[in-house]
Enzyme design. Structure first.
Site, PDB file in Angstrom:
ATOM      1  N   GLU A  38      33.419  44.217  29.606  1.00 13.70           N
ATOM      2  CA  GLU A  38      33.208  45.443  30.367  1.00 13.70           C
ATOM      3  C   GLU A  38      33.508  46.691  29.533  1.00 13.70           C
ATOM      4  O   GLU A  38      34.592  46.820  28.951  1.00 13.70           O
ATOM      5  CB  GLU A  38      34.077  45.413  31.633  1.00 13.70           C
ATOM      6  N   THR A  82      26.189  47.362  34.117  1.00 13.91           N
ATOM      7  CA  THR A  82      26.433  45.930  33.885  1.00 13.91           C
ATOM      8  C   THR A  82      25.209  45.095  34.242  1.00 13.91           C
ATOM      9  O   THR A  82      24.828  44.181  33.510  1.00 13.91           O
ATOM     10  CB  THR A  82      27.600  45.402  34.744  1.00 13.91           C
ATOM     11  N   HIS A 197      37.259  48.735  33.206  1.00 12.23           N
ATOM     12  CA  HIS A 197      36.226  49.510  33.907  1.00 12.23           C
ATOM     13  C   HIS A 197      36.803  50.863  34.287  1.00 12.23           C
ATOM     14  O   HIS A 197      37.963  50.956  34.677  1.00 12.23           O
ATOM     15  CB  HIS A 197      35.788  48.741  35.167  1.00 12.23           C
ATOM     16  N   ASP A 256      29.004  45.477  27.404  1.00 12.66           N
ATOM     17  CA  ASP A 256      27.860  45.637  28.315  1.00 12.66           C
ATOM     18  C   ASP A 256      27.219  47.021  28.235  1.00 12.66           C
ATOM     19  O   ASP A 256      26.010  47.154  28.360  1.00 12.66           O
ATOM     20  CB  ASP A 256      28.206  45.241  29.758  1.00 12.66           C
TER      21      ASP A 256
HETATM   22  C1  GP9 Z   1      30.859  45.042  39.168  1.00 11.69           C
HETATM   23  C2  GP9 Z   1      30.935  45.126  37.695  1.00 11.69           C
HETATM   24  C3  GP9 Z   1      30.920  46.557  37.225  1.00 11.69           C
HETATM   25  O1  GP9 Z   1      30.737  43.765  39.683  1.00 11.69           O
HETATM   26  O2  GP9 Z   1      29.983  44.336  37.089  1.00 11.69           O
HETATM   27  O3  GP9 Z   1      29.658  47.095  37.189  1.00 11.69           O
HETATM   28  P1  GP9 Z   1      29.362  48.450  36.405  1.00 11.69           P
HETATM   29  O4  GP9 Z   1      29.891  49.582  37.216  1.00 11.69           O
HETATM   30  O5  GP9 Z   1      30.029  48.405  35.080  1.00 11.69           O
HETATM   31  O6  GP9 Z   1      27.882  48.464  36.299  1.00 11.69           O
HETATM   32 MN    MN Z   2      29.952  47.301  33.314  1.00 11.19          MN
END
Ligand code: GP9
Ligand code: MN
Length: 418
Positions: A38, A82, A197, A256
């Protein structure tokens, strides 16, 4: 009627990179573990923050003999964040320029990596401790032929082991490793981490390095959550070894998308010791790490070709000896000698080994100087074509007309046309 598919198919065929014979099928039958890291950007790898190492475990992999580390690799996501990265990895196509393809085209027909692996006897699954409907995953995973989604209901999530968006990455990996011991092998597990995140919060007990000291709390905390993510990967590797799953697996890890947006340019400039962050810098900051860790390979090295997430699908499938020559994919095998140093971003920017194109300006990659647009023009044109073809495939749901013999079919149709 799928005639657009013929045109795209011809382009894909003409631009296909040959396989690397030495690598093709070399790791046939291994489990495949793909980890979405992430918000992990490449600038933290091998770097320090006020004297603190930020990613000690990932740094140890950079020069590890079983790891191929790609030092000039980029995310290609758009607003789908993501979910876009998942889409790109599964399909070797771009997401869309607007919205999130996971939402807008979740019911399309696809020819995903999961589907290919399923056809080759793999148990295919995604592991992510969030509600299954987030990003419409529960719907599109059916279209991607992912056999099982280990969502929040497969995990023990409580007050103590959660922070910010949910289950912390360390317990996520511990519980996931346990779940893997029950899986039919070979399996393909795509794992999605979460702790690193925005807004990058940790609990006191999980903080391993101090905050940074810029005017951006976001960047200041980012180093700490990245440090935690790094630790969680170390724990996961230990768990895999303990459970006897390590030697027979390939572990692919990629960032990602960016974690630090351009809103924090001032703080980033301070950290990177630059006067300012230009459009050129911003483009290069879209670099995310890619690690292909192959236990026992002994041939790992640092690979510096300019590459992107779109290249992951053919690379993995070829390592397993699965042919992709008839597939409608826009990426290329990273081990192919014909892999081109050319990465297209979703917004039309691109990076090559010589140029960076951003803000409609062509830059000399080495010096960062603005140069004549003519140098970039052939790449600008190709970037537009590839993004457009990808959009056509998605908007027209063209893979409906595709089956395993589709390229043959399209060549026949083409012959008729000619
Ligand atoms: C949520 C995670 C975060 O399930 O995958 O998503 P993002 O905000 O990074 O797109
Ligand atoms: Mn993400």
């Amino acid at each position: 009627d799928g005639s657009e598919l013929v045109e795209v198919g011809n382009y894909v065929q003409a631009n296909q990179a040959s396989v690397n014979e030495e690598m093709f099928g070399k790791y046939k039958g291994r489990n495949v573990i793909v980890i979405s890291l992430e918000s992990l950007q490449n600038f933290v790898i091998g770097n320090t923050m006020n004297g603190e190492v930020i990613t000690p475990f990932l740094n140890s992999l950079v020069n590890d003999k079983d790891t191929y580390y790609f030092s000039d690799f980029y995310h290609q996501t758009g607003l789908g964040k993501t979910s876009d990265s998942e889409f790109i990895v599964e399909n070797s196509l771009f997401g869309l320029g607007r919205g999130a393809v996971f939402f807008t085209h979740g019911g399309n027909t696809y020819n995903s990596m999961a589907e290919k692996l399923g056809e080759n006897g793999y148990f295919t699954n995604v592991m992510h401790a969030n509600n299954k409907s987030f990003w419409n995953r529960d719907m599109i995973y059916q279209s991607l032929n992912i056999q099982k989604f280990y969502d929040i209901d497969s995990y023990d999530v409580n007050e103590e082991n959660s922070v910010n968006w949910g289950l912390k990455d360390i317990p996520f990996f511990e519980q996931s490793a346990e779940l893997m011991t029950e899986m039919q092998q070979p399996f393909y597990s795509r794992m999605i981490t979460l702790t690193n995140h925005y807004p990058f919060y940790l609990e006191e007990e999980d903080i391993m390095i101090p905050e940074y000291n810029s005017n951006s709390g976001t960047l200041n905390r980012y180093f700490q959550t990245v440090r935690y993510l790094d630790e969680s990967i170390k724990v996961f590797f230990e768990q895999l070894k303990e459970k006897g799953l390590y030697d027979n697996s390939i572990i692919v890890m990629y960032g990602d998308h960016y974690g630090i947006s351009e809103n924090h340019n001032k703080a980033m400039a301070m950290y990177l010791e630059k006067d300012e962050i230009t459009a050129y810098d911003s483009a290069l900051l879209q670099s995310v790490p890619l690690f292909i860790h192959i236990p026992g390979s002994g041939e790992g090295k640092v690979m510096d070709e300019a590459a992107g997430q779109i290249d992951i699908r053919p690379t993995i499938l070829h390592l397993l000896g699965i042919d992709t020559s008839n597939d409608m994919q826009l990426g290329a095998d990273l081990f192919s000698k014909e892999h081109e140093d050319f990465v297209i971003f979703r917004d039309g920017r691109f990076v090559t080994d010589q140029y960076v194109y951003a803000g409609e300006v062509c830059y000399d990659r080495d010096t960062g100087e603005e140069i004549d647009i003519k140098a970039c023009q052939p790449y600008i044109d190709r970037a537009n074509v590839e993004l457009e073809y990808s959009d056509e495939i998605i908007n027209g749901d063209l893979l409906r007309f595709y089956d395993d013999e589709s390229i043959n079919l399209s060549q026949e149709q083409n012959a008729v046309k000619e």
